[in-house]
Scaffold this motif. Sequence first.
Motif, PDB file in Angstrom:
ATOM      1  N   THR A 200     -89.547   6.080  61.205  1.00 18.78           N
ATOM      2  CA  THR A 200     -89.458   7.445  60.689  1.00 18.78           C
ATOM      3  C   THR A 200     -88.018   7.942  60.657  1.00 18.78           C
ATOM      4  O   THR A 200     -87.611   8.655  59.729  1.00 18.78           O
ATOM      5  CB  THR A 200     -90.316   8.400  61.540  1.00 18.78           C
ATOM      6  OG1 THR A 200     -91.683   7.998  61.479  1.00 18.78           O
ATOM      7  CG2 THR A 200     -90.212   9.837  61.046  1.00 18.78           C
ATOM      8  N   ARG A 213     -91.635   8.748  49.863  1.00 19.03           N
ATOM      9  CA  ARG A 213     -91.810   8.625  51.310  1.00 19.03           C
ATOM     10  C   ARG A 213     -93.254   8.255  51.656  1.00 19.03           C
ATOM     11  O   ARG A 213     -93.493   7.435  52.549  1.00 19.03           O
ATOM     12  CB  ARG A 213     -91.408   9.925  52.000  1.00 19.03           C
ATOM     13  CG  ARG A 213     -91.651   9.895  53.490  1.00 19.03           C
ATOM     14  CD  ARG A 213     -90.995  11.038  54.210  1.00 19.03           C
ATOM     15  NE  ARG A 213     -91.427  11.110  55.603  1.00 19.03           N
ATOM     16  CZ  ARG A 213     -90.820  11.805  56.548  1.00 19.03           C
ATOM     17  NH1 ARG A 213     -89.743  12.513  56.251  1.00 19.03           N
ATOM     18  NH2 ARG A 213     -91.279  11.825  57.777  1.00 19.03           N
ATOM     19  N   ASP A 217     -94.178   4.873  53.610  1.00 19.27           N
ATOM     20  CA  ASP A 217     -94.870   4.998  54.888  1.00 19.27           C
ATOM     21  C   ASP A 217     -96.127   4.130  54.932  1.00 19.27           C
ATOM     22  O   ASP A 217     -96.495   3.616  55.992  1.00 19.27           O
ATOM     23  CB  ASP A 217     -95.227   6.459  55.155  1.00 19.27           C
ATOM     24  CG  ASP A 217     -95.117   6.813  56.625  1.00 19.27           C
ATOM     25  OD1 ASP A 217     -94.010   6.660  57.188  1.00 19.27           O
ATOM     26  OD2 ASP A 217     -96.128   7.222  57.219  1.00 19.27           O
ATOM     27  N   SER A 228     -95.523   5.397  61.649  1.00 22.71           N
ATOM     28  CA  SER A 228     -94.114   5.046  61.477  1.00 22.71           C
ATOM     29  C   SER A 228     -93.223   5.577  62.590  1.00 22.71           C
ATOM     30  O   SER A 228     -92.153   5.014  62.854  1.00 22.71           O
ATOM     31  CB  SER A 228     -93.618   5.545  60.121  1.00 22.71           C
ATOM     32  OG  SER A 228     -93.810   6.948  59.987  1.00 22.71           O
ATOM     33  N   ASP A 365    -100.096   7.568  53.610  1.00 23.90           N
ATOM     34  CA  ASP A 365     -99.095   7.440  54.671  1.00 23.90           C
ATOM     35  C   ASP A 365     -99.742   6.978  55.964  1.00 23.90           C
ATOM     36  O   ASP A 365    -100.964   6.975  56.114  1.00 23.90           O
ATOM     37  CB  ASP A 365     -98.320   8.746  54.852  1.00 23.90           C
ATOM     38  CG  ASP A 365     -99.165   9.876  55.431  1.00 23.90           C
ATOM     39  OD1 ASP A 365     -99.612   9.754  56.588  1.00 23.90           O
ATOM     40  OD2 ASP A 365     -99.372  10.892  54.734  1.00 23.90           O
TER      41      ASP A 365
END
Length: 490
Positions: A200, A213, A217, A228, A365
């Motif tokens: 992250t 993103r 992820d 992450s 994600d």
Amino acid sequence: MTEREVNTQCGVSRRRFLRDAGVVSAAGAAVAVGAAHIDGVQAQENNQGCKSAGCDYDVVVIGGGFAGVTAARDSSKHGYKTLLLEARNRLGGRTFSSEFAGHKIELGGTWIHWTQPFVWGEVERYGLQLKETPEHHVPGKDTLSVIHEGKRIELAGKDLMSAVEGIYAYFAEARKLWERPYDAKYTWNQLSAVDAMSATDRYAQLSLTPLQRTVVDAYIAGISHTTSDKASYADVLRWWSLPGWELSQFSDSLGRYTFKNGTISLINAMIADGQPEVRLSTPVAKVEDKGDRVLITTQQGDTIVAGAVIVAVPMNVLPRIAFSPALDPALVAAAKETHTGSGMKVFVRTKGKLPVEGKYTGIADSHQPLSLVTTYAKADDHTLFACFGSDPDKLDVQDRDAVQQVFESFFPGIEVTECYSYEWTLDPYSRGTYCSYRPNWLGKYYDHFQQDRGRVIFGQGDHGEGWRGFIDGAISAGGKAAKRTQTLLG
């Protein structure tokens, strides 16, 4: 089947899972395999004489996954009387060949590739047949859905190109950090500089769009099998580097080829080749290095005397065994922290055949219940999906309605009928899935892993260089441990 997997059609309690998997009442159920079959292989009694004076065996290997089976095969072929001890009632460790809805599946480790030299060498050695994942990419005919900010987006055109650019931006430093993915010390200073970073943390250094993103992820979740924020940025980049710093090769290396007759086909070939003695359902309680020999005590109370012992159990379960002299405290600390592999893999059967020639893939994600959902196989009356999530507590795979709700978000109108999984985090002989490291682990633990102590040799697939955490890395670790044992015993 030798173990009970989790099938949501009828529901399986956690205690029943452990009981049926043969890991609650294994004590007292030892099986000494002489002329008995192990998953179809005739494992003969090892009649080699013991070369180590005053010992029952020259080499005892603890753990029957790919690392342990490799170590046992090689030690036997080196001319040593070898015994392989496995706590479960089957060999394979964190690989597990099974069947579901008429399809051969793998509930644990699955895919291999020619970029993975050790496992590919075994395929060539034994002439094993491979197959491609039944439903692979069909250019222009696949459907890729992303759950982003609570909404479903079909990735195509400019959005797809932007997502790919985001992936390359995230992994841009990989070649510098892992110029030699099989030699961390070569770029140790560079790796040490980012050792504290989580996956992250890397986002703060980039200007990714929110959609980019989300896509990145999802990749991190697949690599680390956790969220992450818990994954090591350096270790995530190791995965990207091993196949050659390129997306298509990365995808092929991690999800294209597998064994036609299951991962167990290689396990069987190794056992048939080396002919070590095998005892299933035999957990080890204690290992005592006496200087000139090693005493191995099973949970059933039997004591075995060996010239050397090779420890090939997953790192997370190492503290289950009492060692004398005591283990390096760093190994115990790492095991108590546990590696990041704590997610789930579940196969989901849906009603009807997909109405498209290509495959459906959904990503989200790492904090979502499922980060990857992809078509695995099609039949006339159903479709099978392979799915991955980073946290089993976020989705009860025994609850069909809960799984249906997640699938509906990816593919509206699809109907879930059945799910099939194995809860590796509940298995006391794995306590997790595949191994990836946490932030700061290179500095804290790297120099402590795989360090032999006297007659206790460590050959764990979770550690080492290259493809550690994979079938390939396990074979490498087991082979190297057997070679060091040969040097020790002479």
